[in-house]
Write a protein that holds these residues in place. Structure first.
Motif: not given
Length: 418
Positions: A378, A380-381, A359-364
């Protein structure tokens, strides 16, 4: 004689097979092409990682409890401080950690100035009591004198009335002169006026005496209130415990000189504990009073309710208070460290995965695992909790992804897990 046929031999140059050479070259080129293609195909998966060094989780379908983690400490819900009521020398009757009960004397303040002032005011009250007694005697004496004057005026009036009747009878019989008759009439008028004024003076004098008595009684009552207030302050010098509990911190030394309203000690009510939590500023708008809180205390999990939220932010954190749902919780101590989860909401039947460093990568993006190959996709969260993350798109239940940190992958599209 002919030795051999060497003289007849002719050296001939061998003819090259052009077709065979062309075929060989084509085969070599084809092998090179296949090798290059295989190299290019495996370039993306050329980096391999030990499977034990990464964390793989399975995407699931289920309920997601959105929560906020927070650390805090156990605090007493009721921990009053004890203050000095007056300036003086304090004598502590308890030590830190001693058990106390409501009404128990825990400290005594000696105030010579207050004791001396009480004696002075008592003396003044005694003087006013004597003054009131004297005023009452004077009032009785003056009232007696005024009553005497009124009685004499009444007697004089009656005597003048008799003389007036006698004069009227005598003037008809010509026994007295006209002058004597008029004198008798004047004496009667004078006696009536004297009696009237004496009556009015008595009424006014009684009102004045009553006013003076009321004033003396008022001064005595006021002085009595002053003495009562000083006696109350003297009684408060014996400081009593306001709660059942233990003595916390002693803020002064015994026999020390303290000023009015100086803090002496802290009392801790052991019957009422709360949890003080520090919540990150980013969650300040998500929390609300009344939310359930899961608290871990001494290895046990107990439930509580969010009861207070500070209106200000300190050091990027918001202080909150949590009240235990149970009446008594065992194994808790003042300032004991605890961890907790504030339960924000519950989302039913969502696609979710265990939370991790990815999730540190942004969750993308995520690395989807298929056998030994992990492919970058890819995603999305949505909502997240301490343990799980909602997946809105890009993954389906039973898919597997790497949830550990992606920094060492350097953004490659595919990788191999050994």
């Amino acid at each position: 004689m002919i030795k051999d046929t060497s003289a007849q031999d002719v050296m001939v140059s061998p003819k090259r097979n052009i077709t065979k050479i062309v075929i060989s070259i084509a085969v070599v080129a084809l092998l090179i092409a296949f090798a290059a293609k295989a190299f290019i195909f495996n370039a993306e998966a050329s980096r391999s990682f030990d499977r034990s060094t990464v964390q793989v989780a399975t995407v699931e379908l289920g309920d997601l409890i959105r929560d906020v983690s927070a650390n805090g400490r156990i605090v007493a819900a009721n921990a009053p401080q004890v203050y000095s009521p007056e300036q003086g020398f304090v004598e502590l009757k308890v030590n830190a950690g001693d058990s106390v009960k409501v009404g128990q004397i825990i400290a005594v303040v000696e105030s010579p100035e207050l004791a001396n002032e009480l004696q002075q005011q008592r003396s003044e009250m005694n003087r006013l009591e004597g003054e009131l007694s004297r005023q009452e005697l004077d009032s009785r004496s003056q009232a007696l004198q005024l009553t005497k004057q009124l009685d004499i005026a009444q007697v004089d009036l009656e005597a003048a009335q008799r003389e007036n009747r006698r004069a009227q009878a005598s003037i008809q019989s010509n026994l007295i002169s006209q002058i004597d008759f008029e004198k008798a009439v004047d004496d009667l008028a004078r006696a009536k006026l004297t009696q009237k004024h004496a009556k009015e003076e008595v009424a006014i004098a009684k009102d004045r005496l009553q006013f003076e008595l009321d004033s003396a009684r008022s001064r005595l009552a006021r002085q009595s209130l002053v003495v009562e207030e000083l006696e109350r302050k003297i009684a408060q010098l014996n400081i009593e415990a306001s709660v059942n509990g233990v003595v916390g911190n002693l803020l002064v030394q015994t026999k020390a000189l303290v000023a009015k309203n100086d803090a002496l000690m802290t009392l801790v009510d052991l019957s009422a504990y709360e949890v003080e939590l520090n919540v990150a500023e980013s969650y300040a708008n998500d929390i609300a009073i009344g939310m359930p809180v899961e608290i871990k205390v001494s290895g046990n999990t107990v439930m509580g309710t969010l009861s207070a939220i500070s209106p200000e932010v300190e050091n990027r954190q918001v202080k909150t208070r949590v009240r235990f749902n149970e009446e008594s919780v065992e194994g808790i101590r003042q300032n004991q460290q605890v961890s907790s989860r504030i339960l924000l909401d519950n989302k039913l039947q969502v696609v979710k995965v265990r939370r991790g460093s990815f999730m540190q990568s942004g969750g993308f993006v995520a690395y989807k695992v298929d056998g030994d190959i992990a492919t970058k996709i890819n995603i999305s969260t949505g909502a997240s909790s301490m343990r799980e993350v909602e997946i809105l798109s890009g993954l389906q239940p039973n898919d597997q992804i790497i949830i550990s940190n992606y920094d060492e992958f350097n953004g490659i599209e595919q990788l191999r897990l050994n």
